[in-house]
Design an enzyme around this catalytic site. Structure first.
Site, PDB file in Angstrom:
ATOM      1  N   HIS A 282     -90.030 -26.882  77.996  1.00 29.96           N
ATOM      2  CA  HIS A 282     -90.937 -27.151  78.826  1.00 29.96           C
ATOM      3  C   HIS A 282     -90.433 -27.431  80.312  1.00 29.96           C
ATOM      4  CE1 HIS A 282     -94.016 -29.993  80.600  1.00 29.96           C
ATOM      5  NE2 HIS A 282     -92.820 -30.357  81.428  1.00 29.96           N
ATOM      6  N   GLU A 283     -88.919 -27.747  80.071  1.00 28.31           N
ATOM      7  CA  GLU A 283     -88.320 -28.097  81.357  1.00 28.31           C
ATOM      8  C   GLU A 283     -88.044 -26.661  81.881  1.00 28.31           C
ATOM      9  OE1 GLU A 283     -88.268 -30.665  82.786  1.00 28.31           O
ATOM     10  OE2 GLU A 283     -88.867 -31.821  80.893  1.00 28.31           O
ATOM     11  N   HIS A 286     -90.152 -24.871  84.481  1.00 33.08           N
ATOM     12  CA  HIS A 286     -90.296 -25.320  85.654  1.00 33.08           C
ATOM     13  C   HIS A 286     -89.542 -24.428  86.613  1.00 33.08           C
ATOM     14  CE1 HIS A 286     -92.887 -28.669  85.133  1.00 33.08           C
ATOM     15  NE2 HIS A 286     -91.950 -29.170  84.466  1.00 33.08           N
ATOM     16  N   GLU A 362     -97.323 -28.854  84.835  1.00 33.39           N
ATOM     17  CA  GLU A 362     -97.166 -29.484  83.641  1.00 33.39           C
ATOM     18  C   GLU A 362     -97.702 -29.108  82.497  1.00 33.39           C
ATOM     19  OE1 GLU A 362     -94.325 -31.085  83.564  1.00 33.39           O
ATOM     20  OE2 GLU A 362     -94.303 -31.748  85.753  1.00 33.39           O
TER      21      GLU A 362
END
Ligand SMILES: [Zn+2]
Length: 437
Positions: A282-283, A286, A362
């Site tokens: 997930h990170e 970004h 997100e």
């Protein structure tokens, strides 16, 4: 709170990154092989995860938090209104002028005093919300000394960053009374970029200790995933947030050569390796999907729009109450509480728009994290841990979602990881071309 826009512009620290709070007591078993190592997902990654209902304690925290949120808005606006209506801001300017004499010194002295008064007036609220309440709900391990030291340091950082930003804004207000909002918005772009660049190396370490990851096996797995995602020269840090909180989180910070992934020590301790790998996926999204740059552009546009709104609304306000306030133009530093007040009214109105934007980012980061790990079940249990440890409400009301959720509510995130698995059905991946298989 009202000043957040000003400081966010200088200090950086947009909403990008945090996966949201998570936690859990799952015993760490042996490291299961990743889906890619086997060529197919491990069987139990297909099992759906149920959304646990919010506990009574969590609902209590949620409801009282909403009441506090409204009180905070009213309280911070009331402080600014009092400063204006009593002519206090004008008196503060007169005094700063007598002491500082020159434009630059007058502005800096005014702002430092203004910031000091606002911070002191806000102390009881901050102490209750950040310290007393967190302990009352068993969400915090922080000592009073650490809370106080952090508060003083934040004040120092806000003095420096705020003074810099205000010098630029009031200089532009003087030079270009009609287009200052446009030029200030543009001038904030380098500020935001530099803020993001220096925040992880100069600002964050003032508050916590950042160290290389201790679990080298885990670090190797994370770096190998970063390599798959095409993130070169990435660094992973572990930060001792357990001195501040019991909640869990991870985030990305920095740009260019200061970029890094930061894991709170609490999340490393509580999550299993497959859960952590999903969080890392997930990170990394970004970075891979360029969210940091979207946010730089978005923040700058938002600053421009809110200053424009303040500029347009200020005319009528000053015509009516200018004499009482003791200033007749925004170029006067005594206008600071008025600009902040108008900007915060505008921000409140557009909050649903900005949060819809961050929730979208997100959500896409969740999708990327799922596609690169294919660990649906671990993603779901990671969210359950986040929910339990942060006393989160997985199904908040619509108003809460619109005005306060920078991430999709955890219930929706769990629903998504249960439902989204194109790799199982032979469907193409949305981000399949963004990482090595
Ligand atoms: Zn995120």
């Amino acid at each position: 709170m009202l000043l957040s826009l000003v400081f966010a512009a200088a200090v950086g620290g947009g909403p990008v990154g945090p996966v949201v709070a998570v936690a859990g007591a799952a015993a760490r078993t042996h490291v299961r092989p990743m889906a890619r190592d086997l060529g197919a997902p491990v069987a139990d990654e297909d099992a759906p995860v149920a959304v646990p209902p919010a506990t009574d304690n969590a609902m209590d925290y949620y409801r009282s938090g909403n009441v506090l949120w409204v009180i905070d808005l009213v309280w911070s606006a009331a402080l600014l209104v009092v400063m204006l209506a009593t002519g206090f801001s004008a008196k503060l300017r007169d005094w700063s002028q007598r002491v500082g004499r020159r434009w630059f010194f007058t502005l800096v002295i005014y702002y430092l005093l203004f910031n000091l008064i606002m911070t002191i007036a806000d102390l009881p609220r901050a102490y209750y919300e950040e310290f007393v309440r967190q302990h009352a709900y068993a969400l915090s391990n922080q000592t009073f000394a650490k809370w106080w030291a952090d508060t003083v340091k934040s004040f120092g950082v806000s003095c420096l960053a705020g003074a810099l930003v205000l010098c630029v804004r009031y200089l532009l207000l003087r030079k270009s009374p009609r287009r200052w909002w446009l030029y200030t918005g543009l001038a904030m772009i380098p500020f935001i970029i530099v803020g993001n660049l220096i925040a992880p190396v100069w600002i964050a370490p003032l508050f916590n200790k950042f160290e290389p990851m201790r679990d080298k096996a885990l670090e190797t797995r994370i770096l190998s995933m970063a390599d798959r995602a095409g993130i070169e020269g990435s660094r992973v840090f572990e930060v001792n947030k357990s001195v501040d909180t019991k909640t869990l989180n991870a985030y990305v910070a920095g740009i260019f050569n200061t970029r890094r992934i930061v894991l709170w020590d609490t999340i490393i301790k509580r999550m299993s390796p497959p859960e952590l790998m999903f969080v890392m996926g997930h990170e990394m999204a970004h970075y891979v999907l360029g969210h940091v740059w979207y946010l730089v552009a978005f923040s700058s546009l938002l600053i421009m729009a809110s200053l424009y709104a303040a500029y347009r609304a200020s005319g009528a306000v000053l015509d009516r109450w200018g004499t009482r306030f003791g200033f007749t133009t925004l170029a006067d530093i005594a206008s600071l509480p008025l600009i902040l007040l108008l900007v915060s009214v505008f921000s409140l109105i557009v909050t649903p728009l900005s949060l819809a934007f961050t929730r979208h980012i997100e959500h896409e980061a969740d999708r990327f994290g799922l596609e690169i790990t294919q660990a649906s079940h671990s993603a779901g249990t990671a969210f359950v841990k986040l929910q339990e440890d942060a006393l989160a409400n997985p199904r908040p009301g619509l108003l809460y979602k619109l005005w306060r959720e920078s991430h999709p509510p955890l219930g929706e995130r769990i629903d998504f990881v249960n439902a989204y698995h194109p790799w199982r059905d032979g469907q193409p991946l949305v981000y399949g071309d963004r990482f090595k298989k």
